[in-house]
Design a protein around this motif. Structure first.
Motif, PDB file in Angstrom:
ATOM      1  N   PRO A 118       0.737  -0.811   0.186  1.00 48.87           N
ATOM      2  CA  PRO A 118      -0.381   0.094  -0.172  1.00 48.87           C
ATOM      3  C   PRO A 118       1.020   1.906   0.370  1.00 48.87           C
ATOM      4  N   GLU A 119       2.098   1.144  -0.175  1.00 50.91           N
ATOM      5  CA  GLU A 119       3.123   2.337   0.485  1.00 50.91           C
ATOM      6  C   GLU A 119       4.507   2.455   0.207  1.00 50.91           C
ATOM      7  N   GLY A 120       5.268   2.945  -0.506  1.00 56.18           N
ATOM      8  CA  GLY A 120       6.510   2.733  -0.181  1.00 56.18           C
ATOM      9  C   GLY A 120       6.950   2.916  -2.462  1.00 56.18           C
ATOM     10  N   PRO A 121       8.176   2.473  -2.640  1.00 56.82           N
ATOM     11  CA  PRO A 121       8.227   2.392  -4.419  1.00 56.82           C
ATOM     12  C   PRO A 121       7.970   2.126  -5.591  1.00 56.82           C
ATOM     13  N   ALA A 122       8.271   2.706  -6.402  1.00 59.15           N
ATOM     14  CA  ALA A 122       7.228   1.478  -7.158  1.00 59.15           C
ATOM     15  C   ALA A 122       8.369   0.865  -8.183  1.00 59.15           C
ATOM     16  N   SER A 123       9.317   0.826  -7.774  1.00 55.30           N
ATOM     17  CA  SER A 123      10.137  -0.616  -7.866  1.00 55.30           C
ATOM     18  C   SER A 123      11.462  -0.104  -7.304  1.00 55.30           C
ATOM     19  N   ILE A 124      12.006  -1.958  -6.812  1.00 57.86           N
ATOM     20  CA  ILE A 124      13.193  -1.563  -5.587  1.00 57.86           C
ATOM     21  C   ILE A 124      14.190  -2.270  -6.414  1.00 57.86           C
ATOM     22  N   GLU A 125      14.911  -1.161  -6.040  1.00 53.78           N
ATOM     23  CA  GLU A 125      16.094  -1.188  -6.720  1.00 53.78           C
ATOM     24  C   GLU A 125      17.353  -0.230  -6.023  1.00 53.78           C
ATOM     25  N   SER A 126      17.279  -0.541  -4.682  1.00 54.38           N
ATOM     26  CA  SER A 126      18.472   0.170  -4.486  1.00 54.38           C
ATOM     27  C   SER A 126      18.172  -0.339  -2.568  1.00 54.38           C
ATOM     28  N   HIS A 127      19.313   0.350  -1.840  1.00 59.95           N
ATOM     29  CA  HIS A 127      19.014   0.072   0.149  1.00 59.95           C
ATOM     30  C   HIS A 127      18.216   1.036   0.280  1.00 59.95           C
ATOM     31  N   TYR A 128      17.749   2.304  -0.434  1.00 60.72           N
ATOM     32  CA  TYR A 128      16.759   3.240  -0.010  1.00 60.72           C
ATOM     33  C   TYR A 128      15.603   2.416  -0.608  1.00 60.72           C
ATOM     34  N   ASP A 129      15.025   2.255  -1.231  1.00 60.29           N
ATOM     35  CA  ASP A 129      14.271   1.768  -1.603  1.00 60.29           C
ATOM     36  C   ASP A 129      13.876   0.799  -1.058  1.00 60.29           C
ATOM     37  N   GLU A 130      14.530  -0.556  -0.393  1.00 64.83           N
ATOM     38  CA  GLU A 130      14.364  -1.422   0.084  1.00 64.83           C
ATOM     39  C   GLU A 130      14.072  -1.014   1.643  1.00 64.83           C
ATOM     40  N   ALA A 131      14.129  -0.099   2.177  1.00 63.50           N
ATOM     41  CA  ALA A 131      14.312   0.059   2.903  1.00 63.50           C
ATOM     42  C   ALA A 131      12.645   1.062   3.350  1.00 63.50           C
ATOM     43  N   LEU A 132      12.344   1.524   2.520  1.00 64.61           N
ATOM     44  CA  LEU A 132      10.963   2.361   2.845  1.00 64.61           C
ATOM     45  C   LEU A 132       9.720   1.269   2.180  1.00 64.61           C
ATOM     46  N   SER A 133      10.210   0.414   1.689  1.00 63.83           N
ATOM     47  CA  SER A 133       9.268  -0.984   0.920  1.00 63.83           C
ATOM     48  C   SER A 133       8.961  -1.924   2.691  1.00 63.83           C
ATOM     49  N   VAL A 134       9.729  -1.691   3.455  1.00 63.24           N
ATOM     50  CA  VAL A 134       9.602  -2.233   4.174  1.00 63.24           C
ATOM     51  C   VAL A 134       7.968  -2.976   5.022  1.00 63.24           C
ATOM     52  N   PRO A 135       7.620  -1.449   5.462  1.00 63.47           N
ATOM     53  CA  PRO A 135       6.796  -0.577   6.570  1.00 63.47           C
ATOM     54  C   PRO A 135       5.368  -1.113   5.486  1.00 63.47           C
TER      55      PRO A 135
END
Length: 246
Positions: free
Chosen positions: A38-55
């Motif tokens: 429901p929230e986070g990046p449109a794709s996961i291609e970096s450590h930053y993206d990965e961290a924001l995807s966890v919630p």
């Protein structure tokens, strides 16, 4: 049995690709749903993206716990939030990199990972060191195709096949592991083209979760993966807290 496959990014089209792969191998008695974060990046291609995807991953796990889901697949090759999800889920949780790499070690003496962007290679190496014996992963190779460009481009299959074929020769490996959930739809055709086992982590993780649930096995709650200690959490409006899941 109810299994939830969680796409940690917010792109619904990728969830559809993931769902097709999971449903193709799910048993007849399995009720499977694939959900988009429901929230986070449109794709996961970096450590930053990965961290924001966890919630978002944890929110979908918490919702699944309320709905009586028996087990979960985390459908991103970085396995984001895997350890945290195991703390709050009553049933087993498996990441697609984890499942794919374990499966590959059963099919040959060494495997090569073919992934998307070169900047994600380090994460794949880290996971290989965690999941498999030394030397099992012979190489990690990037096709330099962004995750969101995998779908709909007819040239993608040829590029991934060429890279995988070269990796098999260069690494002296016996198996190819697809290093992105968005590559799931390529698995059968690549297996035929390359003449070696090609492992899609979405399918492998789905079957592995089914097997663990059938065996009556779940993550141990002794020690590290016990439910998190009760405490106050400050979260964004509408976001489920870990207390909702335990």
């Amino acid at each position: 049995m109810r299994i939830r496959v969680v796409n940690p990014n917010t792109t619904a089209a990728m969830t559809a690709t993931i769902e097709r792969s999971a449903r193709a191998v799910a048993g007849p008695g399995t009720e499977l749903d694939a959900v988009t974060s429901p929230e986070g990046p449109a794709s996961i291609e970096s450590h930053y993206d990965e961290a924001l995807s966890v919630p978002g991953v944890l929110r979908r796990i918490a919702e699944g716990e309320r709905d009586g889901v028996d087990g979960y697949v985390i459908a991103c090759f970085g396995d984001p939030g895997l350890d945290a999800a195991r703390e709050v889920a009553a049933g087993p949780v498996v990441g697609i990199a984890e499942a794919a790499m374990h499966a590959a070690t059963l099919l040959g003496r060494g495997f090569s990972v073919v992934t998307t962007l070169g900047r994600t290679r380090g994460r794949a190496w880290d996971l290989a060191a965690r999941y498999t014996p030394p030397g099992a992963c012979r190489g990690v190779h990037a096709c330099e195709i962004p995750v969101l460009d995998l779908d709909g481009d007819p040239a993608v299959e040829d590029r991934v096949a060429a890279l995988a074929d070269a990796a098999l020769d260069r690494d002296g490996s016996d198996v190819v592991v697809l290093g992105c959930a968005g590559m799931a739809g390529l698995c059968a055709r690549l297996t035929e083209r390359l003449g070696v086992p090609v492992v899609d982590g979405v399918a492998a993780a789905t079957v592995l979760v089914e097997s663990l649930v059938t065996l009556g096995l779940r993550t141990s709650t002794r020690g590290e993966f016990a439910p998190p200690p009760p405490k106050a959490y400050r979260v964004s409006p509408g976001l489920s807290t870990m207390a909702d899941a335990v």
